[in-house]
Structure formats: C-alpha cells, structure tokens
Design an enzyme around this catalytic site. Structure first.
Site, PDB file in Angstrom:
ATOM      1  N   CYS A 107       0.859  -1.186   0.000  1.00  0.00           N
ATOM      2  CA  CYS A 107       0.000   0.000   0.000  1.00  0.00           C
ATOM      3  C   CYS A 107       0.890   1.229   0.000  1.00  0.00           C
ATOM      4  O   CYS A 107       1.680   1.416  -0.910  1.00  0.00           O
ATOM      5  CB  CYS A 107      -0.980  -0.030   1.163  1.00  0.00           C
ATOM      6  SG  CYS A 107      -0.205  -0.142   2.774  1.00  0.00           S
TER       7      CYS A 107
ATOM      8  N   ARG B   9      -2.124  -0.825   5.458  1.00  0.00           N
ATOM      9  CA  ARG B   9      -3.352  -1.354   4.874  1.00  0.00           C
ATOM     10  C   ARG B   9      -3.104  -2.736   4.283  1.00  0.00           C
ATOM     11  O   ARG B   9      -3.979  -3.607   4.316  1.00  0.00           O
ATOM     12  CB  ARG B   9      -3.866  -0.398   3.783  1.00  0.00           C
ATOM     13  CG  ARG B   9      -4.489   0.863   4.336  1.00  0.00           C
ATOM     14  CD  ARG B   9      -4.818   1.849   3.224  1.00  0.00           C
ATOM     15  NE  ARG B   9      -3.627   2.540   2.708  1.00  0.00           N
ATOM     16  CZ  ARG B   9      -3.662   3.489   1.768  1.00  0.00           C
ATOM     17  NH1 ARG B   9      -4.817   3.845   1.237  1.00  0.00           N
ATOM     18  NH2 ARG B   9      -2.567   4.081   1.368  1.00  0.00           N
TER      19      ARG B   9
END
Lengths: 299, 143
Positions: free
Chosen positions: A247, A252
């Site tokens: 990410c 994430r």
C-alpha cells in the site's frame, strides 16, 4: 494451557478459524488466564479515551517501529515491549483496533515477524465493540512485567523488500490503496504540503483491490464466500500463488495479508512494507499509470 | 525569527514541562476542549476545508472578525482525539491574534512542542498541514 478457539459459525469457513474471535467471545473471555488483550489504533490517543478492561496499548509508530532506522524493532526491543505489556511467549494475544482493525492487523503482522504463536484479531474491532454498547474503561490496566525471550525477527516468510518485488514480476501483486492512488491521479496538490512520493501510479501488473473491500460495514471481515469472490474470482488469485501485497507504508496491506493468509489460506503471501513511499521515490524502478495493471517490464 | 505569541509559547512550555506519557494526556485534554463549530459554520459545510494530510476527517475554517482578530474553527470526529488535540492547540494558540501574527508563526511550531516522541513525527505532520492550510486560507482571505 491453550485458550480455546471461538466456535462462531462464520469463522468455521475461514482457512484458520482460530485467528478470529467475536465480540461475544471476548466479552466472556477477556479476563481468562493466558489471554492478553491489546488495543492498536491509528489514533495514538484512542486507548486513553476508553479501552476494553484489562487491555494494554501497543502503538505502531511509537512501539513497533525502530526510532532511527526505517525498520521494525529488533528481537531485544520486541522482548522488552512484550515484557512491559505482561505478554509471555505462551500468551494468547487478542488484538483489536479502530478502522476495521487496519492497525490491529498491522500489529498482528509484526507479532508474526517474531513468530508469536497465538495471536488473534477481534472481528469488528473497536467499532463493533462500541456499537454493541459493550463496556470500556479509562482506567489504566495494571501490568505485571513478564519474561519474554529475545527472538530474532524472521522477515523472509512474510515480508518483501524492494528487490524481492523486482524479482517477483510474473507473480501476482495486489495494490490495496485507493483507486486514485493506484491510477496515479492522486499524489500532488499544488500549494499543499505533500506526503512524500515523487511519482504516482502503481507497480506494473499489480491488481487493484482496495483493502477495505474485505471489511463489511460493521467493520467485521466479509464472509469466506464474499472474500473468495473478490480475491479469487475477481483478482484472479489461485491456490499455490506467491503473492505480494503493498500500500503506502505497509499498514493497509497488513490487513490484506491477514485476509489472504488466515482467512483464505494462501501460504505464500508477503507484505511489502516499503510500499509506495519507497517505490514511488526509488530511482529506475518501473511504474504503471492509469487504471490498467500494465505489463511486466522486460528483463 | 519573530517572537512567538504568548499563547503558543505557554502551550509549548506546558508540554515540555511534562513527562512523555503525561504529554499524551495533555493532548487529550486539548482534544476534549475543542469547541463545537459555531452554528453559522455548521450550516455551511461548503466553507470548511478538509485537511487531507490527516488520516481522519478534519475540516478547518479561518475567520478574521471585524476587530481584526483571527479565529480558527475546526471539526473532527470524537474517535480521532489526536487530530482534535492538534486542532485545539492551534485554535486556542492562534485565537485573537492579528493576521500578521498568525502568518509569522514558525511553520515548524508543531515540531517544537515536545510531541515527536509521544505521538511520532509522521502524525505531527497532520498538525503542520493544518497550520499550513490555515495560513493559506488566511492569505486568501486577505488578498
């Protein structure tokens, strides 16, 4: 001394059902011997606002990252952190957090770098716990420092570095950022402070699957069949695949790493935590822009 | 270097006088003190500018009243206490200053109040962004 798994029906369909517990289960078991509940949030102050009774706080910035090098803490620092939180090598660690467990999953991934055996997530995290009107407290949890051994961090199985990604072309890559970040539309905004990537776009061939698609509106993980539809049918992952997820800084994508590894049972998933803040600044690496994955670079 | 306004100096001294852990609690106090948006702005969400550098949704609006005094209004969700704390420090520290004084505040003020270790430099960038956007809005208002 093993803390039993949560027998919730929904979890049975996942590859590793014991890596999740429900809010009902935690409400009953958070005080059990051998269980340590950890809150890990994006917001460094949220724990102080109120937390599950007896839980301890681990912050990804101030606890899990090395203060000097751009890296995670080493085995000695991890052992000291665990000791200060009352966690032993045998503890069943249950992590929960804000934002659909985004940061909780990140903490779990770091625990995995040190091979901590029993670490689970609270399905739905802090949001669901509060939505159900369950109790929180502002009273700091008393901790009896524990003995935790110094375990060398083992990056290779679940962590990818930039050179690993360069050697990975031809195998699936998953970009879990927003569509705007993937296409390269979002990086610079004139006259605004900029977060720090010189180039926009994505790593060529990466499929775009924003991380939050794995979460339902109540912050719980989507069901096995919903996740299969997203990652197998749509993104094209198949059993035996060697997958790298990334990410912006690897947080994430920890969430997606958890989904692919523990809920869908992929055995070779690595998180590229250098992610776009490294790739988008690196010299002479290939980048694709626009909504198409793009072709693998010629070697 | 121009002199830092007294209000911001006091806030800095208050933080620096504390141990790291207590600095977090002081930040939480600031978070709890962030006032609700005045009604006139609640009815005009279009006036509010989102600080996209902060991961949580925070919106700011600057005002210069008829007496020439600066006010910073901000709104951020209860579940984002750190962001609320940053906004509250700036709202309280800048309130009532002249436009000139606000524009003269050092851009690295957020890095100077002793929160880098307790909160992390990366998170503090959110506060720098808020200050930067407030100054930019103010310049636009004066132009």
């Amino acid at each position: 001394m093993t803390v039993p798994s949560d027998p919730t029906q929904k979890f049975a369909a996942y590859a590793h059902p014991s890596t999740l517990v429900s809010t009902e289960w935690l409400a009953e078991h958070h005080g059990d011997a051998g269980v340590v509940v950890v809150e890990s949030d994006e917001d460094v102050l949220l724990y102080e606002v109120g937390h599950i009774e007896g839980s301890v706080k681990i912050d990804w910035h101030t606890d899990l990252n090395d203060k000097v090098n751009r890296d995670y803490i080493d085995g000695a620092a991890f052992a000291a952190l665990m000791s200060s939180k009352g966690i032993t090598r045998d503890s069943t660690v249950i992590i929960y957090g804000d934002k659909s467990n985004w940061w909780a999953a990140y903490a779990l991934w770091v625990f995995t770098l040190f091979g901590h055996a029993d670490v689970r997530l609270l399905d739905g995290g802090r949001t669901k716990w509060l939505a159900e009107g369950r109790e929180i407290t502002t009273i700091a949890s008393p901790v009896i420092p524990s003995d935790y051994p110094v375990i060398p961090r083992n990056d290779a199985p679940i962590r990818a570095f930039k050179n690993d990604v360069l050697a990975h072309f031809g195998n699936p890559l998953i970009d879990v950022r927003s569509e705007e970040e993937y296409s390269g539309a979002r990086t610079t905004m004139p006259a605004y402070p900029e977060e720090g990537a010189l180039r926009g776009g994505h790593i060529p061939t990466a499929a775009s699957v924003p991380w939050a698609r794995a979460a339902a509106t109540d912050s719980t993980f989507r069901t096995r069949s919903e996740l299969d539809a997203i990652y197998r049918t749509e993104a094209g992952l198949a059993d035996g695949d060697d997958v790298i997820a990334y990410c912006r800084i690897g947080e994430r994508s920890s969430h997606t790493w958890f989904v692919l590894t523990h809920l869908l049972g992929f055995e070779n998933v690595r998180n590229y935590d250098g992610s776009w803040t490294e790739w988008g600044n690196a010299v002479a690496v290939p980048i694709a822009v626009g909504t198409e994955p793009g072709a693998a670079p010629q070697r | 270097m121009s002199a830092l306004p007294d209000s911001l100096t006091e806030i800095r001294e208050d933080f620096l006088a504390l141990e790291q852990k207590d600095r977090l609690l002081l930040l939480l106090e600031f978070a709890n003190e962030l006032p609700e948006l005045p009604q006139k702005f609640q009815d005009h969400p279009d006036l509010l500018e989102r600080v996209v550098e902060c991961q949580s949704p925070v919106f700011i609006f600057v005002e210069v009243d008829t007496a020439g005094a600066f006010h910073l209004h901000a709104t951020a969700p209860r579940e984002s206490p750190t962001t609320r704390g940053f906004a509250s420090i700036l709202a309280q520290g800048l309130d009532g200053l002249t436009a000139e004084q606000v524009l003269a505040v050092a851009d690295d003020y957020p890095q100077s109040i002793g929160l880098s270790e307790a909160v992390s430099p990366l998170r503090l960038r959110g506060m720098s962004a808020m200050l930067g956007r407030a100054k930019r809005q103010l310049r636009e208002r004066l132009a």
